[in-house]
Motif scaffolding. Structure first.
Motif, short mmCIF file in Angstrom:
data_model
loop_
_atom_site.label_atom_id
_atom_site.label_comp_id
_atom_site.label_asym_id
_atom_site.label_seq_id
_atom_site.Cartn_x
_atom_site.Cartn_y
_atom_site.Cartn_z
N ILE A 101 7.06 0.79 13.49
CA ILE A 101 5.93 -0.10 13.22
C ILE A 101 4.80 0.68 12.56
O ILE A 101 4.35 1.70 13.10
CB ILE A 101 5.39 -0.76 14.52
N GLU A 102 4.33 0.19 11.41
CA GLU A 102 3.15 0.81 10.80
C GLU A 102 1.92 0.37 11.58
O GLU A 102 1.85 -0.78 12.05
CB GLU A 102 3.02 0.40 9.34
N ARG A 130 0.84 -1.20 0.00
CA ARG A 130 0.00 0.00 0.00
C ARG A 130 0.88 1.25 0.00
O ARG A 130 1.96 1.26 0.61
CB ARG A 130 -0.88 0.04 1.26
N PRO A 131 0.37 2.35 -0.59
CA PRO A 131 1.16 3.59 -0.61
C PRO A 131 1.50 4.08 0.81
O PRO A 131 2.58 4.65 1.00
CB PRO A 131 0.24 4.60 -1.31
N GLU A 132 0.62 3.85 1.80
CA GLU A 132 0.91 4.32 3.18
C GLU A 132 2.24 3.79 3.68
O GLU A 132 2.93 4.42 4.48
CB GLU A 132 -0.11 3.82 4.20
N THR A 133 2.57 2.56 3.24
CA THR A 133 3.77 1.90 3.77
C THR A 133 5.06 2.58 3.26
O THR A 133 6.13 2.42 3.85
CB THR A 133 3.71 0.40 3.41
N GLU A 134 4.94 3.36 2.19
CA GLU A 134 6.12 4.08 1.70
C GLU A 134 6.63 5.04 2.78
O GLU A 134 7.82 5.35 2.84
CB GLU A 134 5.78 4.83 0.41
N SER A 146 8.47 -2.94 10.69
CA SER A 146 7.40 -3.91 10.44
C SER A 146 6.11 -3.21 10.03
O SER A 146 5.74 -2.18 10.59
CB SER A 146 7.14 -4.73 11.71
N ASN A 147 5.46 -3.82 9.05
CA ASN A 147 4.06 -3.49 8.76
C ASN A 147 3.31 -4.78 9.11
O ASN A 147 3.06 -5.62 8.25
CB ASN A 147 3.90 -3.13 7.28
N PRO A 148 2.97 -4.94 10.37
CA PRO A 148 2.40 -6.23 10.82
C PRO A 148 0.89 -6.27 10.58
O PRO A 148 0.28 -5.25 10.25
CB PRO A 148 2.67 -6.18 12.33
N PRO A 149 0.26 -7.43 10.78
CA PRO A 149 -1.20 -7.45 10.75
C PRO A 149 -1.70 -6.57 11.91
O PRO A 149 -1.22 -6.74 13.03
CB PRO A 149 -1.55 -8.92 11.02
N LYS A 154 2.77 11.08 11.84
CA LYS A 154 1.63 11.16 10.92
C LYS A 154 2.07 10.96 9.48
O LYS A 154 3.20 11.31 9.12
CB LYS A 154 0.96 12.53 11.05
N ASP A 155 1.17 10.43 8.66
CA ASP A 155 1.47 10.31 7.23
C ASP A 155 1.07 11.61 6.52
O ASP A 155 0.63 12.57 7.16
CB ASP A 155 0.80 9.08 6.61
N LEU A 156 1.22 11.63 5.20
CA LEU A 156 0.96 12.87 4.46
C LEU A 156 -0.51 13.28 4.54
O LEU A 156 -0.85 14.45 4.40
CB LEU A 156 1.38 12.70 2.99
N ALA A 157 -1.39 12.30 4.79
CA ALA A 157 -2.81 12.61 4.90
C ALA A 157 -3.16 13.09 6.32
O ALA A 157 -4.32 13.36 6.61
CB ALA A 157 -3.63 11.37 4.54
#
Ligand SMILES: C[S@@+](CC[C@H](N)C(=O)[O-])C[C@H]1O[C@@H](n2cnc3c(N)ncnc32)[C@H](O)[C@@H]1O
Length: 292
Positions: free
Chosen positions: A251-252, A99-103, A196-199, A278-281
């Motif tokens: 961690i995401e 997903r783009p968020e993970t960038e 990590s981008n975990p569940p 925070k992300d860009l959004a």
């Protein structure tokens, strides 16, 4: 019936409308990616071919892709790849579509490599729950001194991750390990960075996700347990024993569990400087902490 020719533009317009009615969030983009795939050209090349009429075999291939997309199959699975951090990643039904968020996590990790760990060689990084290998490969591509350990519980996911690492010519700097979070690693394994981008989806939230996600992406990549915080809690507990002093944990997470996860990290003896980024959004998207 209309005798108008089925030009590239007309196919795109018809298909965009069809996908919109079938609930796609990005109907025009989906139509363009699928038509470009059927024509074996880039999306940009479609823009100079609006008046061309694709040959019958291309139209047949496109029609089949449109039919399957209409049933809910994600575009990335139909074309077999997804772009992440400007790199093309092979994907299939065994891995989460990056997903783009993970960038955002990749950007933060690269910033740390260039600042805090600039003098460290190699910079040992773990990517826990690597899936398609998106995070590990992007980090290896952009940080020459990074030496990665990419872990996943799913062997079929690791096969895709290995393929992506080889394709991007970074397989010599990524070791792939099958196991439960950091448990399967040697006792000696230590890292400057654990990413990590975990569940992190709760069981209730999972029921609310679109069919396109629930029917086609692996549930074990998404769902953590009743609250969504279970895997993150276990990762925090394990990570403190694996990071060097001053090492960072990234961690995401979802904004819905951000505050609870921040409190979890703050109450862990092993960590200091716990914060949310925070992300860009403007959504709280990353949990960051430092090993004492
Ligand atoms: C949200 S996906 C992230 C995939 C990839 N890193 C990305 O960002 O696109 C989570 C991944 O963690 C893996 N996973 C789930 N539970 C795990 C566990 N206990 N130990 C290791 N990996 C796990 C899943 O198989 C899945 O590939």
């Amino acid at each position: 019936m209309s005798q108008e020719p089925w030009t590239v533009l007309r196919l795109l317009e018809w298909t965009t409308d069809f996908f919109r009615k079938h609930g796609s969030d990005s109907p025009r983009l989906d139509a363009e990616v699928l038509l470009a795939h059927a024509r074996e050209c880039s999306r940009m090349e479609l823009y100079t071919a609006f008046n061309e009429e694709p040959a019958e075999p291309q139209r047949v291939a496109f029609r089949e892709l449109v039919r399957r997309r209409g049933e809910g199959v994600p575009v990335a699975q139909l074309v077999g790849f997804k772009e992440f951090y400007s790199l093309k990643f092979r994907v299939d039904e065994h891995v989460l579509i990056p997903r783009p968020e993970t960038e955002h996590l990749v950007v933060e990790a690269l910033d740390l490599c260039k600042s805090d760990f600039a003098g460290t060689d190699p910079i040992r990084i773990a990517d826990v729950g690597t899936g398609s290998g998106a995070i590990a490969v992007a980090l290896a591509k952009h940080a020459d001194k990074a030496k990665l350990t990419a872990i996943d519980i799913s062997e079929p996911a690791l096969e895709i991750a290995r393929w992506n690492a080889t394709h991007h010519e970074v397989d010599d700097r990524i070791e792939f390990v099958q196991g439960d979070l950091l448990d399967a690693l040697d006792d000696q394994a230590a890292f400057e960075l654990i990413c990590s981008n975990p569940p992190y989806v709760s069981e209730d939230e999972y029921e609310e996700l679109s069919e396109s996600v629930r029917l086609y992406e692996p549930v074990e990549a998404l769902v953590s347990g009743p609250t969504g915080t279970e895997t993150i809690q276990r990762l925090i507990d394990q990570a403190s024993g694996r990071l060097v002093s001053g090492g960072a944990l990234l961690i995401e997470l979802s904004p819905m569990i951000a505050t609870r996860c921040l409190e979890m990290l703050q109450s862990s003896d092993g960590f200091t400087d716990a914060r949310l980024v925070k992300d860009l959004a403007g959504h709280q998207r990353l949990l960051v902490g430092r090993r004492r």
